[in-house]
Design an enzyme around this catalytic site. Structure first.
Site, mmCIF file in Angstrom:
data_model
loop_
_atom_site.group_PDB
_atom_site.id
_atom_site.type_symbol
_atom_site.label_atom_id
_atom_site.label_comp_id
_atom_site.label_asym_id
_atom_site.label_seq_id
_atom_site.Cartn_x
_atom_site.Cartn_y
_atom_site.Cartn_z
ATOM 1 N N GLU A 113 0.940 -1.525 0.005
ATOM 2 C CA GLU A 113 0.267 -0.049 0.073
ATOM 3 C C GLU A 113 0.981 1.505 -0.128
ATOM 4 O OE1 GLU A 113 -2.949 0.401 0.036
ATOM 5 O OE2 GLU A 113 -4.326 -1.147 -0.548
ATOM 6 N N SER A 382 -54.683 -27.285 32.740
ATOM 7 C CA SER A 382 -54.490 -27.532 34.185
ATOM 8 C C SER A 382 -53.525 -27.595 34.995
ATOM 9 C CB SER A 382 -55.113 -29.225 34.738
ATOM 10 O OG SER A 382 -56.438 -29.214 33.893
#
Length: 720
Positions: A113, A382
């Site tokens: 770079e 229940s």
């Protein structure tokens, strides 16, 4: 002749010397002009940058830019530190320190770079001139000259979509200022934490994990070179989409590193020969326990907002135990293991802390993201009778010596447009029964009468106090689980944990702690604690529900340790529940079809009730999970329960010596020893109107006495 030849030779030598001098002069001129120009430009540029940075009002000042907060990925962890998931938006980034970045990666990036990075002051003048002449020759922008420092300030402070000369000039000015403020390594580390590597990976930490599932410090030379080659064109050089181009780019980086002396020839040749080896998938795309993560994510967004959750770099510690999760998933998978089987959900809560230890919201998150453990609102059947029992004991009812008649009932009360008809599944009845016996049989007709005695509002109040958060309709059918909205497994596990915890309800907690990326605690759980019901009532209900596992409808949930629980099954076997607990853990299991109210009347050849698959799943899970704790009995409170000897009921009946099975004491009666099949908890009643006046009427016999006769033998075994 000799003299002539010598003269000619002399003239040739002089001519050659002249030509040499001319050549040297030309070369000097050719070399000198660019050097002079370069020097002049360099001087002018440096002076210009210095002047601009100091006095130019229109150009940016580095100091004026302020602190830039990089978007960082949030991480969610299990209780043991295991990573469950990453949460991120467009930018998937985890900022790391320079100590965690290997030199080989720094060198690779610099080589490809910005090879003169360590020698320039933010702007590479040689690169600038090279790019200028190349672009002039090409008559287009063919080369760039951005240094690493210029890329960094551009990413941090400037509009990346702006490609004007003004933006480039600002970039150079800021780069020069940055080089004066930070060291080369500091700048490089900042760059490596911000630059884009493709696949939503910003920064080297995310990139190393995305492509190799490694920490950056563990990268090989070849892997570091591959990553270094990506920022220039992440899509073109993507190793997943274009492996050949990625390999070619990697080799270019390696050659440049060798050329600049960053690696030896042997290292270069060895890295060049290394094949492209990527992780099979990005860890950022894999989520452990997706139902848990989705629930945690929703809570986080409500606490911190989307922006901070997906870009704030939060570190989220949860209460989830991976071992419990595995146990829960295996318990479900090994029980409902055939094609077409119904789904199941499971929630486990630590009773003394309220911590959610396990949550299974479904079997396949990809096919259905609906979390059955939290989002599903189903009829509890229940399993809701427990709240009616608690309410009855709060009113002073003695469950061992209060009797109702088990029989088909048609109950009317003021405001009801028609009678409420209740029967038991299979139409099998037992005559006069104590509340304890009716609980172990899960007798609908007894509990329907008891609901009118206790009052629907009281049952609703108890359920809410104990941990139910859904809206509840104050109808008598609530005692049988007849709800208009329904409840979630998380709510039921939380409410039953109240019984295990001596009547104290603790708000369920799944997020234990939230920190920022630097480790600072932003939020810590402080679960709300309330004494929902008395310890005496909680203990007495627990004694009865213990019997239910020992010899009631929940025998398949027996784990050879102290445990209590209640089954629940709705009409046509559409929902089946088991809600149970030990002194340490409260776990609820729901089984059903989430897509619709579908009957489970033939699953593995049986009708699914709460005492079948839900109890089996509960037993498989709790048998192992509870053994992480020392075995202990439910703690008996110092203050014992006091029954109201003057408690009066509209539906209570007077037992006779030939019709009862009970005891005259408040201890657990030995005569209540019949084992009841799991199907007896099926709710079979019509939903009554919502109005509940204080004085119901019926044709059933009423009792005006509290006489408690001695106990004869128990009732016959039921077949439903």
């Amino acid at each position: 002749m000799r003299t002539g030849r010598e003269r000619r030779s002399s003239r040739v030598r002089r001519a050659r010397a002249v030509r040499r001098r001319r050549t040297v002069i030309i070369i000097c001129v050719i070399v000198a002009i660019p050097l002079i120009t370069l020097g002049a430009l360099a001087g002018l540029l440096l002076v210009g940058l210095h002047t601009v940075a100091a006095v130019q009002q229109d150009l940016p000042s580095l100091e004026a830019q302020g602190e830039v907060k990089l978007a960082e990925t949030t991480q969610i962890f299990a209780a043991d530190g295991t990573l469950l998931a990453y949460l991120h938006g467009e930018e998937n980034r985890t900022v790391i320190s320079g100590k965690e970045i290997p030199d080989i990666l720094r060198y690779a990036v610099v080589a490809i770079e910005d090879e003169r990075y360590y020698s320039h002051s933010g702007v590479d003048l040689e690169g600038l001139l090279r790019a200028f002449f190349a672009n002039v020759r090409a008559q287009r922008v063919d080369q760039g000259f951005s240094t690493i420092t210029m890329q960094l300030v551009g990413n941090l402070y400037l509009d990346r979509t702006d490609i004007s000369l003004t933006r480039k000039w600002n970039e150079m000015a800021l780069a020069w200022q940055m080089e004066r403020k930070y060291s080369k390594n500091e700048i490089l580390d900042m760059y490596l934490n911000t630059v884009y590597f493709g696949s939503n990976a910003y920064g080297v930490e995310a990139a190393a994990r995305t492509y190799f599932n490694k920490d950056p410090k563990d990268l090989t030379l070849a892997e570091a070179a591959l990553l270094a080659g990506l920022p220039q064109a992440p899509s073109i050089y993507s190793p997943r989409s274009h492996p050949e181009k990625a390999l070619e780019r990697r080799n270019t980086v390696l050659a440049k590193m060798y050329e600049l002396g960053y690696i030896t020839r042997s290292e270069y040749l060895q890295a060049m020969a290394e094949p492209l080896k990527l992780a099979p998938y990005s860890p950022y795309t894999k989520v452990e326990e997706p139902y848990v993560v989705a629930y945690v994510r929703k809570l986080l967004i409500s606490m911190f907002g989307e922006q901070r959750v997906f870009a704030g770099g939060l570190r989220v510690e949860t209460t989830i135990d991976p071992d419990y999760q595995k146990l829960a998933e295996e318990a479900i998978a090994s029980t409902l293991d055939q094609p077409g089987d119904p789904s199941a959900a499971l929630v486990c809560i630590e009773t003394k802390t309220g911590y959610i230890k396990a949550m299974v919201g479904g079997s396949d998150y990809d096919s259905s993201k609906f979390n059955l453990a939290v989002q599903a609102k189903r009829q509890p059947g229940s399993a809701f009778k427990t709240f009616c029992l608690v309410a009855a004991l709060e009113k002073g009812m003695d469950p061992y010596n209060t009797y109702y008649e088990s029989m088909p009932v048609s109950l009317t009360y003021p405001g009801a447009p028609e009678p409420w008809k209740v029967k038991t599944y299979g139409n099998v009845y037992y005559g006069i029964s104590s509340v304890v016996e009716a609980t172990l049989r899960s007798d609908n007709t007894v509990y329907a009468q008891m609901a009118l005695d206790v009052g629907a509002e009281h049952i609703v109040d108890v359920a809410h106090r104990m941990g139910i958060t859904s809206e509840l309709n104050a109808d008598p059918a609530i005692a049988l689980g007849g709800l208009r909205v329904g409840v979630s497994p998380l709510e039921m596990a939380s409410a039953y944990a109240t019984l295990a915890n001596g009547g104290e309800h603790i708000e369920p907690t799944i997020i234990l702690r939230v920190k920022d990326a630097n480790g600072k605690v932003l939020w810590e759980a402080k679960p709300k604690r309330t004494q929902a019901i008395s310890a005496a009532v909680a203990y007495e209900v627990t004694r009865i529900l213990e019997m239910n596992i020992q010899r009631g409808t929940g025998t398949k949930a027996n784990i050879d340790r102290p445990a209590a629980g209640k089954t629940g099954t709705t009409t046509e076997w559409r929902d089946a529940w088991f809600c149970g607990y030990t002194p340490h853990l409260s776990t609820t299991v729901w089984v059903g079809h989430p897509e619709a109210q579908i009957s489970m009347d033939n699953v593995h050849g049986i009708r699914v009730t709460g005492g079948s698959f839900p109890a089996i799943i509960w037993q498989k899970f709790m048998y192992e999970a509870d053994r992480k704790y020392p075995e202990e009995d439910f703690r008996e409170p110092q203050v014992k329960i006091q029954y109201d000897r003057f408690f009066r009921s509209n539906y209570q009946v007077v037992p006779t010596s030939t019709t009862i099975s009970t005891t005259t004491t408040t201890s657990v009666p030995e005569t209540v020893s019949t084992t009841f099949p799991e199907t007896s908890d099926t709710t079979a009643s019509s939903l009554p109107p919502s109005t509940l006046p204080p004085s119901p009427t019926t044709t059933l016999p009423r009792s005006t006495t509290t006489t408690r006769p001695p106990s004869p033998p128990g009732p016959p075994q039921t077949n439903f």
